[in-house]
Scaffold this motif. Sequence first.
Motif, PDB file in Angstrom:
ATOM      1  N   ASP A 122       2.813 -10.423  -9.162  1.00  0.00           N
ATOM      2  CA  ASP A 122       4.043  -9.624  -9.257  1.00  0.00           C
ATOM      3  C   ASP A 122       4.000  -8.679 -10.458  1.00  0.00           C
ATOM      4  O   ASP A 122       4.665  -7.645 -10.476  1.00  0.00           O
ATOM      5  CB  ASP A 122       5.296 -10.504  -9.277  1.00  0.00           C
ATOM      6  N   GLN A 123       3.169  -9.011 -11.447  1.00  0.00           N
ATOM      7  CA  GLN A 123       3.034  -8.145 -12.612  1.00  0.00           C
ATOM      8  C   GLN A 123       2.373  -6.822 -12.241  1.00  0.00           C
ATOM      9  O   GLN A 123       2.860  -5.734 -12.591  1.00  0.00           O
ATOM     10  CB  GLN A 123       2.211  -8.863 -13.689  1.00  0.00           C
ATOM     11  N   VAL A 124       1.259  -6.882 -11.519  1.00  0.00           N
ATOM     12  CA  VAL A 124       0.551  -5.649 -11.161  1.00  0.00           C
ATOM     13  C   VAL A 124       1.365  -4.834 -10.163  1.00  0.00           C
ATOM     14  O   VAL A 124       1.389  -3.604 -10.221  1.00  0.00           O
ATOM     15  CB  VAL A 124      -0.862  -5.943 -10.615  1.00  0.00           C
ATOM     16  N   ALA A 125       2.058  -5.519  -9.261  1.00  0.00           N
ATOM     17  CA  ALA A 125       2.901  -4.797  -8.300  1.00  0.00           C
ATOM     18  C   ALA A 125       3.997  -4.023  -9.022  1.00  0.00           C
ATOM     19  O   ALA A 125       4.368  -2.909  -8.622  1.00  0.00           O
ATOM     20  CB  ALA A 125       3.507  -5.771  -7.293  1.00  0.00           C
ATOM     21  N   THR A 126       4.510  -4.613 -10.111  1.00  0.00           N
ATOM     22  CA  THR A 126       5.536  -3.938 -10.904  1.00  0.00           C
ATOM     23  C   THR A 126       4.954  -2.782 -11.701  1.00  0.00           C
ATOM     24  O   THR A 126       5.499  -1.671 -11.713  1.00  0.00           O
ATOM     25  CB  THR A 126       6.203  -4.937 -11.865  1.00  0.00           C
ATOM     26  N   GLY A 239       7.064  -8.736  -1.836  1.00  0.00           N
ATOM     27  CA  GLY A 239       6.997  -8.160  -3.174  1.00  0.00           C
ATOM     28  C   GLY A 239       5.591  -8.097  -3.727  1.00  0.00           C
ATOM     29  O   GLY A 239       5.204  -7.102  -4.344  1.00  0.00           O
ATOM     30  N   VAL A 240       4.800  -9.155  -3.536  1.00  0.00           N
ATOM     31  CA  VAL A 240       3.447  -9.169  -4.106  1.00  0.00           C
ATOM     32  C   VAL A 240       2.417  -8.540  -3.180  1.00  0.00           C
ATOM     33  O   VAL A 240       1.361  -8.107  -3.634  1.00  0.00           O
ATOM     34  CB  VAL A 240       3.005 -10.603  -4.475  1.00  0.00           C
ATOM     35  N   GLY A 241       2.711  -8.495  -1.881  1.00  0.00           N
ATOM     36  CA  GLY A 241       1.719  -7.991  -0.927  1.00  0.00           C
ATOM     37  C   GLY A 241       1.895  -6.551  -0.508  1.00  0.00           C
ATOM     38  O   GLY A 241       0.975  -5.942   0.052  1.00  0.00           O
ATOM     39  N   ASP A 242       3.049  -5.963  -0.798  1.00  0.00           N
ATOM     40  CA  ASP A 242       3.334  -4.609  -0.318  1.00  0.00           C
ATOM     41  C   ASP A 242       2.612  -3.555  -1.144  1.00  0.00           C
ATOM     42  O   ASP A 242       2.724  -3.520  -2.374  1.00  0.00           O
ATOM     43  CB  ASP A 242       4.842  -4.346  -0.369  1.00  0.00           C
ATOM     44  N   ARG A 243       1.895  -2.683  -0.451  1.00  0.00           N
ATOM     45  CA  ARG A 243       1.326  -1.491  -1.067  1.00  0.00           C
ATOM     46  C   ARG A 243       1.597  -0.270  -0.186  1.00  0.00           C
ATOM     47  O   ARG A 243       0.910   0.747  -0.282  1.00  0.00           O
ATOM     48  CB  ARG A 243      -0.184  -1.639  -1.287  1.00  0.00           C
ATOM     49  N   ASP A 244       2.626  -0.388   0.655  1.00  0.00           N
ATOM     50  CA  ASP A 244       2.954   0.736   1.533  1.00  0.00           C
ATOM     51  C   ASP A 244       3.315   1.977   0.722  1.00  0.00           C
ATOM     52  O   ASP A 244       3.055   3.099   1.149  1.00  0.00           O
ATOM     53  CB  ASP A 244       4.120   0.370   2.459  1.00  0.00           C
TER      54      ASP A 244
END
Length: 467
Positions: A122-126, A239-244
């Motif tokens: 979740d850190q990198v996604a943020t 939250g952690v898997g989305d890269r859309d």
Amino acid sequence: MSEHLQKKAKTVSLWGGRFTGKVDPLMEKFNASISFDKRMAQADVVGSQAYAKALCRSGIITEHERDALVNGLQQVGEEWKNGTFEISPRDEDIHTANERRLTEIIGSDIGGKLHTGRSRNDQVATDIRIWLRDEARILLNILKELIKCFVDRATKEIDVLMPGYTHLQRAQPIRWSHWLLSYAFYFKADYERLEQLISRCNQLPLGSGALAGNPFTVDREFIAQELGFEGVVPNSLYGVGDRDFIAEFLFWSSLTMCHLSRWAEDLIIYSTAEFNFVVLADAYSTGSSLMPQKKNSDSLELIRGKSGRVFGDMTGFLMTLKGLPSTYNKDLQEDKEPLFDAYDTLHGVLQIATGVLATLTIKKENMLKALSPDMLATDLAEYLVRKGVPFRETHNIAGRAVRLAEERGCGMNELKLEDFQNLHHLFTEDVYDIFKYEKSVENRNAIGGTSRKTVEGQITLLENWLA
């Protein structure tokens, strides 16, 4: 902090407790992303500061510990800003590097608490959402400058006429400003798409943990407010898997580059000796190593060429995404390099395009000379339409007039009145009034047309939007 603790902080991985064997050095290099994700350093710092505050609000750390974390992270951020941050060989990514340095500054007793309930997932996604949101706003400003340049030129050069083309064949007379504004509207649509993309990107995933959520009841809405997010991602798996939002940015980049490439192609053609409508400034041209007479439009050719590079960024990343199982997978580390490459390309290309356009010289006399009477064949058909003849019939009559002029080796305006009357009895002497390019242009006076009034309306619309 003791020398022993400093050494320990530099050598322990964030995930090392489970493993007893050494990692292959080649695998360490293969696994590392610090060489490119370090550009998210500031995003990682501010995200971590907000998370430290949230941990304090949840009672997990004290106010003293919160302040130590926030101030220590501030120092880390300053080191990145002034270029004194030293990357350790064991810093596999920006998160590892920042936490390692934070622990060196404030000690592991407090520094080790920062990651409570948080995952690098979740850190990198943020971090990447913060980075893209902020950097995309810079692109908006640059794109708006390009659009303004189109509008400024269209305003100043509204009286210049040129051929309009379909199939790269001369079609009908238009205003040069009308051509300029066509691209201004392409880029306006690109601007609006990027605004919408930023809003979709600007949702907080922090607090999702590794995948299942945060067990310490951190106030995610507080974190979102601290970081300027518009809302909170409502599902931790998503939250952690989305890269859309990255895929969407890469599509946006590809489409915008497509528009830039088409614009560049037009100008490349218009700058050839065969057309000779425009001349690029020396600042955006190069010469030949063999042929002294050459002036090459390399700026435009590179814009056209780099569009393929950006398309490749998009298609490559979509191939990475398409086979992934849900939530976080290491494959997602491959999101950053295409994202950064596309961003850097757009950042440069938009500024070069603005420079090319601002310094371009037009040859309005050559544009006018390129107009020919056969381009008014539609006007000839419309002449009879105004006298009640069905358009399908007038289209055929105008085509026969074009053929007759070609057979006689003259312009359509040089046909005799009896020639026109042999084609249809409703032709009278006023038929020759249609062979005026300015009149043809002024007849296209419905909204969106190329008459002066409608072009001025387009300019006003864009000026109001830019204001």
